[in-house]
Design an enzyme around this catalytic site. Structure first.
Site, PDB file in Angstrom:
ATOM      1  N   LYS A   1       0.970  -1.197   0.043  1.00 51.61           N
ATOM      2  CA  LYS A   1      -0.113  -0.097  -0.215  1.00 51.61           C
ATOM      3  C   LYS A   1       0.889   1.134   0.069  1.00 51.61           C
ATOM      4  O   LYS A   1       0.147   2.327   0.191  1.00 51.61           O
ATOM      5  CB  LYS A   1      -0.900   0.010   1.022  1.00 51.61           C
ATOM      6  CG  LYS A   1      -0.358   0.131   2.293  1.00 51.61           C
ATOM      7  CD  LYS A   1      -1.084   0.300   3.755  1.00 51.61           C
ATOM      8  CE  LYS A   1      -0.266   0.710   5.015  1.00 51.61           C
ATOM      9  NZ  LYS A   1      -1.045   1.006   5.955  1.00 51.61           N
TER      10      LYS A   1
ATOM     11  N   SER B   1      -9.593   2.097  -2.823  1.00 54.54           N
ATOM     12  CA  SER B   1      -9.161   3.527  -2.159  1.00 54.54           C
ATOM     13  C   SER B   1      -9.797   4.701  -2.719  1.00 54.54           C
ATOM     14  O   SER B   1      -9.854   4.657  -4.127  1.00 54.54           O
ATOM     15  CB  SER B   1      -7.630   3.326  -2.287  1.00 54.54           C
ATOM     16  OG  SER B   1      -7.047   4.687  -1.773  1.00 54.54           O
TER      17      SER B   1
ATOM     18  N   TYR C   1       0.471   2.086  -7.349  1.00 60.50           N
ATOM     19  CA  TYR C   1      -0.348   1.459  -6.146  1.00 60.50           C
ATOM     20  C   TYR C   1      -1.781   1.592  -6.393  1.00 60.50           C
ATOM     21  O   TYR C   1      -2.661   0.749  -6.814  1.00 60.50           O
ATOM     22  CB  TYR C   1      -0.090   2.233  -4.939  1.00 60.50           C
ATOM     23  CG  TYR C   1      -1.134   1.863  -3.875  1.00 60.50           C
ATOM     24  CD1 TYR C   1      -1.335   0.490  -3.254  1.00 60.50           C
ATOM     25  CD2 TYR C   1      -1.819   2.982  -3.548  1.00 60.50           C
ATOM     26  CE1 TYR C   1      -2.620   0.527  -2.500  1.00 60.50           C
ATOM     27  CE2 TYR C   1      -2.968   2.752  -2.654  1.00 60.50           C
ATOM     28  CZ  TYR C   1      -3.198   1.636  -1.979  1.00 60.50           C
ATOM     29  OH  TYR C   1      -4.346   1.389  -1.164  1.00 60.50           O
TER      30      TYR C   1
ATOM     31  N   LYS D   1      -5.102  -0.993  -7.346  1.00 61.81           N
ATOM     32  CA  LYS D   1      -6.627  -0.728  -7.037  1.00 61.81           C
ATOM     33  C   LYS D   1      -7.794  -0.844  -8.173  1.00 61.81           C
ATOM     34  O   LYS D   1      -8.693  -1.531  -8.016  1.00 61.81           O
ATOM     35  CB  LYS D   1      -6.764   0.421  -5.859  1.00 61.81           C
ATOM     36  CG  LYS D   1      -5.868   0.066  -4.669  1.00 61.81           C
ATOM     37  CD  LYS D   1      -6.446  -0.994  -3.667  1.00 61.81           C
ATOM     38  CE  LYS D   1      -5.465  -1.370  -2.740  1.00 61.81           C
ATOM     39  NZ  LYS D   1      -5.999  -2.646  -2.153  1.00 61.81           N
TER      40      LYS D   1
HETATM   41  P1  NAD Z   1      -1.498  -3.171   6.148  1.00 61.89           P
HETATM   42  O1  NAD Z   1      -0.281  -3.188   5.297  1.00 61.89           O
HETATM   43  O2  NAD Z   1      -1.403  -2.677   7.617  1.00 61.89           O
HETATM   44  O3  NAD Z   1      -2.236  -4.512   5.933  1.00 61.89           O
HETATM   45  C1  NAD Z   1      -1.928  -5.385   4.660  1.00 61.89           C
HETATM   46  C2  NAD Z   1      -1.725  -6.751   5.253  1.00 61.89           C
HETATM   47  O4  NAD Z   1      -1.590  -7.671   3.978  1.00 61.89           O
HETATM   48  C3  NAD Z   1      -0.582  -6.685   5.955  1.00 61.89           C
HETATM   49  O5  NAD Z   1      -0.501  -7.545   7.368  1.00 61.89           O
HETATM   50  C4  NAD Z   1       0.630  -7.658   4.903  1.00 61.89           C
HETATM   51  O6  NAD Z   1       1.346  -8.258   5.639  1.00 61.89           O
HETATM   52  C5  NAD Z   1      -0.559  -8.609   4.351  1.00 61.89           C
HETATM   53  N1  NAD Z   1      -0.051  -8.919   2.979  1.00 61.89           N
HETATM   54  C6  NAD Z   1       0.321  -7.894   1.945  1.00 61.89           C
HETATM   55  N2  NAD Z   1       0.542  -8.984   0.759  1.00 61.89           N
HETATM   56  C7  NAD Z   1       0.175 -10.112   1.072  1.00 61.89           C
HETATM   57  C8  NAD Z   1       0.111 -11.350   0.469  1.00 61.89           C
HETATM   58  N3  NAD Z   1       0.458 -11.355  -0.907  1.00 61.89           N
HETATM   59  N4  NAD Z   1      -0.292 -12.433   0.974  1.00 61.89           N
HETATM   60  C9  NAD Z   1      -0.820 -12.390   2.216  1.00 61.89           C
HETATM   61  N5  NAD Z   1      -0.616 -11.175   3.144  1.00 61.89           N
HETATM   62  C10 NAD Z   1      -0.159 -10.125   2.669  1.00 61.89           C
HETATM   63  O7  NAD Z   1      -2.540  -2.035   5.387  1.00 61.89           O
HETATM   64  P2  NAD Z   1      -3.817  -1.619   5.645  1.00 61.89           P
HETATM   65  O8  NAD Z   1      -3.565  -0.120   6.050  1.00 61.89           O
HETATM   66  O9  NAD Z   1      -4.177  -2.546   6.866  1.00 61.89           O
HETATM   67  O10 NAD Z   1      -4.467  -1.694   4.483  1.00 61.89           O
HETATM   68  C11 NAD Z   1      -5.521  -2.570   4.229  1.00 61.89           C
HETATM   69  C12 NAD Z   1      -5.787  -2.613   2.588  1.00 61.89           C
HETATM   70  O11 NAD Z   1      -6.540  -1.511   2.486  1.00 61.89           O
HETATM   71  C13 NAD Z   1      -4.844  -2.553   1.405  1.00 61.89           C
HETATM   72  O12 NAD Z   1      -5.272  -3.398   0.504  1.00 61.89           O
HETATM   73  C14 NAD Z   1      -4.668  -1.200   1.188  1.00 61.89           C
HETATM   74  O13 NAD Z   1      -4.212  -0.915  -0.062  1.00 61.89           O
HETATM   75  C15 NAD Z   1      -6.030  -0.878   1.376  1.00 61.89           C
HETATM   76  N6  NAD Z   1      -6.042   0.653   1.717  1.00 61.89           N
HETATM   77  C16 NAD Z   1      -5.387   1.064   2.936  1.00 61.89           C
HETATM   78  C17 NAD Z   1      -5.668   2.423   3.292  1.00 61.89           C
HETATM   79  C18 NAD Z   1      -4.853   3.006   4.262  1.00 61.89           C
HETATM   80  O14 NAD Z   1      -4.615   4.355   4.271  1.00 61.89           O
HETATM   81  N7  NAD Z   1      -4.561   2.470   5.114  1.00 61.89           N
HETATM   82  C19 NAD Z   1      -6.285   3.369   2.122  1.00 61.89           C
HETATM   83  C20 NAD Z   1      -7.066   2.758   1.212  1.00 61.89           C
HETATM   84  C21 NAD Z   1      -6.851   1.522   0.943  1.00 61.89           C
HETATM   85  C1  UD1 Z   2      -2.053   8.965   0.946  1.00 63.59           C
HETATM   86  C2  UD1 Z   2      -2.009   8.090  -0.495  1.00 63.59           C
HETATM   87  C3  UD1 Z   2      -2.988   7.728  -0.827  1.00 63.59           C
HETATM   88  C4  UD1 Z   2      -3.709   6.785   0.094  1.00 63.59           C
HETATM   89  C5  UD1 Z   2      -3.886   7.515   1.373  1.00 63.59           C
HETATM   90  C6  UD1 Z   2      -4.667   6.746   2.658  1.00 63.59           C
HETATM   91  C7  UD1 Z   2       0.145   9.594  -1.489  1.00 63.59           C
HETATM   92  C8  UD1 Z   2       0.466  10.317  -2.535  1.00 63.59           C
HETATM   93  N1  UD1 Z   2      -1.412   9.095  -1.425  1.00 63.59           N
HETATM   94  O1  UD1 Z   2      -2.885   9.925   0.580  1.00 63.59           O
HETATM   95  O2  UD1 Z   2      -2.853   6.665  -2.020  1.00 63.59           O
HETATM   96  O3  UD1 Z   2      -5.092   6.320  -0.361  1.00 63.59           O
HETATM   97  O4  UD1 Z   2      -2.868   8.183   1.980  1.00 63.59           O
HETATM   98  O5  UD1 Z   2      -3.604   5.991   3.122  1.00 63.59           O
HETATM   99  O6  UD1 Z   2       0.928   9.142  -0.556  1.00 63.59           O
HETATM  100  N2  UD1 Z   2       1.273  15.534   5.268  1.00 63.59           N
HETATM  101  C9  UD1 Z   2       1.962  16.394   6.004  1.00 63.59           C
HETATM  102  N3  UD1 Z   2       3.074  16.139   6.371  1.00 63.59           N
HETATM  103  C10 UD1 Z   2       3.485  14.578   6.571  1.00 63.59           C
HETATM  104  C11 UD1 Z   2       2.338  13.646   6.052  1.00 63.59           C
HETATM  105  C12 UD1 Z   2       1.567  14.195   5.521  1.00 63.59           C
HETATM  106  O7  UD1 Z   2       1.685  17.673   5.714  1.00 63.59           O
HETATM  107  O8  UD1 Z   2       4.511  14.306   7.068  1.00 63.59           O
HETATM  108  C13 UD1 Z   2      -0.196  15.814   4.603  1.00 63.59           C
HETATM  109  C14 UD1 Z   2      -0.269  15.692   3.313  1.00 63.59           C
HETATM  110  O9  UD1 Z   2       0.252  16.519   2.237  1.00 63.59           O
HETATM  111  C15 UD1 Z   2      -1.467  15.447   2.905  1.00 63.59           C
HETATM  112  C16 UD1 Z   2      -2.217  14.920   4.433  1.00 63.59           C
HETATM  113  O10 UD1 Z   2      -1.228  15.251   5.250  1.00 63.59           O
HETATM  114  O11 UD1 Z   2      -2.346  16.618   2.608  1.00 63.59           O
HETATM  115  C17 UD1 Z   2      -2.550  13.426   4.529  1.00 63.59           C
HETATM  116  O12 UD1 Z   2      -1.398  12.786   4.139  1.00 63.59           O
HETATM  117  P1  UD1 Z   2      -1.465  11.296   4.040  1.00 63.59           P
HETATM  118  O13 UD1 Z   2      -1.861  10.604   5.334  1.00 63.59           O
HETATM  119  O14 UD1 Z   2      -0.099  10.705   3.480  1.00 63.59           O
HETATM  120  O15 UD1 Z   2      -2.614  10.908   3.050  1.00 63.59           O
HETATM  121  P2  UD1 Z   2      -2.940  11.244   1.568  1.00 63.59           P
HETATM  122  O16 UD1 Z   2      -1.934  12.255   0.913  1.00 63.59           O
HETATM  123  O17 UD1 Z   2      -4.379  11.833   1.512  1.00 63.59           O
END
Ligand code: NAD
Ligand code: UD1
Length: 337
Positions: free
Chosen positions: A84, A124, A148, A152
């Site tokens: 991610k 996402s 990335y 998705k």
């Molecule tokens: P995370 O990295 O904490 O969790 C993902 C988990 O998947 C991890 O535990 C990792 O070890 C496991 N994993 C990855 N590839 C694997 C594979 N091939 N086989 C088995 N396990 C595998 O991330 P998260 O924040 O919990 O995100 C979960 C999902 O949500 C992801 O698909 C991510 O892209 C999506 N997502 C996250 C965010 C965010 O900001 N956290 C935002 C939008 C979408």
């Molecule tokens: C990021 C990812 C996006 C993902 C989302 C949720 C990028 C370009 N995009 O978005 O794909 O879906 O996280 O996990 O990475 N910021 C600061 N200082 C910092 C960190 C962040 O000012 O040290 C600001 C960023 O500029 C942004 C906001 O905080 O405006 C949120 O940042 P972040 O948590 O990285 O999320 P996104 O940028 O929305």
């Protein structure tokens, strides 16, 4: 009813396992721990008093995955497993395409063989083109700016096509906005590897002295205070959105896509102020240059989720800041400590 959770040890996966157990579902988790540790699910068991069978495997390993389906009577799969990190995906695009696409395709095949027809997929808000006006609705234009995001986008397409070809399948694609916060117990939360890219873990690590200061990426955006605006959503609200999606999938065939956001945008400065006020501390911060790839504003129109999933985010910005800080203070080195 048993739910298989891929990536169940991860940040959102572990909180969702907890929410599922609290709603009376049984949970089986699989994870290869490439970005997590089994400790998160041990804590789920500690908090719920329930067992979560956990299998260490890569979702691309068809034989290993088949064995899990053979062993448990699974009704639905929530597919979180994936890589991610946006920046890393630009450096290592093949790793992202291989991991995220192959895991999804392998999972669909194995589900098919096992007769499991309901899938909830972690998508996402990053799949929305930057040309849309805010708030984003599910019919908004799609388009990504990094590998990335494309994984998705492509997984959404793969699942949609698959479900079109299978009249009795059901898929729910969930587009998350910005998940933050932690379980209120302080026992579970986000444990990023290395220097956090995302705002909230950077804030909490700065507040506890692991990082010197927060650099705010730009204050010259066309927003009320010049800093970027995002739709931050408490991870427990997000987790409960998955429970609602399972209930929806059980009653509807075909593919449906939903935004999971609050509908309210907060700026980076709003976040800093809220974190300071709620937790009675002062956060060292300064304004720095813009970060490449950031957009000025991104927030959801969550009406479709409210109307069809009967789900709405309940927790406040205050809850997000208090719970994130509670977790950080109790676990300064994440689950490793
Ligand atoms: P995370 O990295 O904490 O969790 C993902 C988990 O998947 C991890 O535990 C990792 O070890 C496991 N994993 C990855 N590839 C694997 C594979 N091939 N086989 C088995 N396990 C595998 O991330 P998260 O924040 O919990 O995100 C979960 C999902 O949500 C992801 O698909 C991510 O892209 C999506 N997502 C996250 C965010 C965010 O900001 N956290 C935002 C939008 C979408
Ligand atoms: C990021 C990812 C996006 C993902 C989302 C949720 C990028 C370009 N995009 O978005 O794909 O879906 O996280 O996990 O990475 N910021 C600061 N200082 C910092 C960190 C962040 O000012 O040290 C600001 C960023 O500029 C942004 C906001 O905080 O405006 C949120 O940042 P972040 O948590 O990285 O999320 P996104 O940028 O929305």
């Amino acid at each position: 009813m048993t739910i298989l959770v891929t990536g169940g040890a991860g940040y959102i996966g572990s909180h969702t396992c907890l929410a599922l157990l609290e709603q009376g579902y049984d949970v089986v988790a699989v994870d290869n721990f490439c970005n997590s540790s089994p400790e998160s699910l041990r804590r789920v068991e500690e908090l719920t008093g329930k067992k979560v069978p956990l299998y260490e495997l890569d979702v691309r390993d068809e034989a290993a995955l088949k064995a899990v389906f053979a062993r448990h009577d699974i009704s639905c799969v929530i597919h979180f497993a994936g890589l991610k990190a946006v920046g890393e995906s630009v450096q290592l695009p093949l790793n992202y395409y291989e991991n995220n696409l192959l895991s999804t395709m392998t999972l669909l095949r194995v589900m098919d063989g096992a007769g499991v027809k309901n899938i909830i997929f972690s998508s996402s808000a990053t799949v929305y083109s930057t040309e849309n006006t805010m708030p984003l609705t599910e019919t908004g234009r799609l388009g990504c700016s990094n590998p990335y995001g494309w994984t998705k986008f492509m997984c959404e397409e793969i699942i949609t096509d698959w479900v079109k070809a299978k009249a009795d399948w059901s898929a729910v694609l969930l587009r998350y906005f910005n998940p933050v916060g932690a379980h209120p117990s302080g026992r579970m939360g986000e444990a990023p590897n290395g220097i956090p890219n995302n705002l909230m873990p950077f804030i909490t690590q700065t507040a506890c002295g692991v990082r010197k200061e927060l650099v705010i990426f730009g204050d010259d955006y066309p927003t009320p205070d010049g800093t970027c605006v995002r739709d931050y959503i408490h991870v427990m609200d997000l987790a409960e959105g998955h429970v609602a999606a399972i209930e929806y999938a059980a009653k509807h065939k075909g593919t449906e896509v939903f935004n999971l956001g609050t509908g309210t945008g907060y700026s980076v400065l709003d976040m800093v102020k809220a974190f300071e006020e709620v937790n009675h501390l002062s956060l060292p911060h300064r304004i720095g240059p813009r970060r490449a790839g950031d957009i000025a504003q991104c927030y959801a129109n969550p009406s479709k989720s409210r109307e069809l999933l009967h789900w709405t985010a309940k927790r406040t910005l205050k809850d997000m800041c208090a719970d994130a800080w509670h977790w950080q203070q109790q676990n300064p080195r994440g689950y490793d400590a």
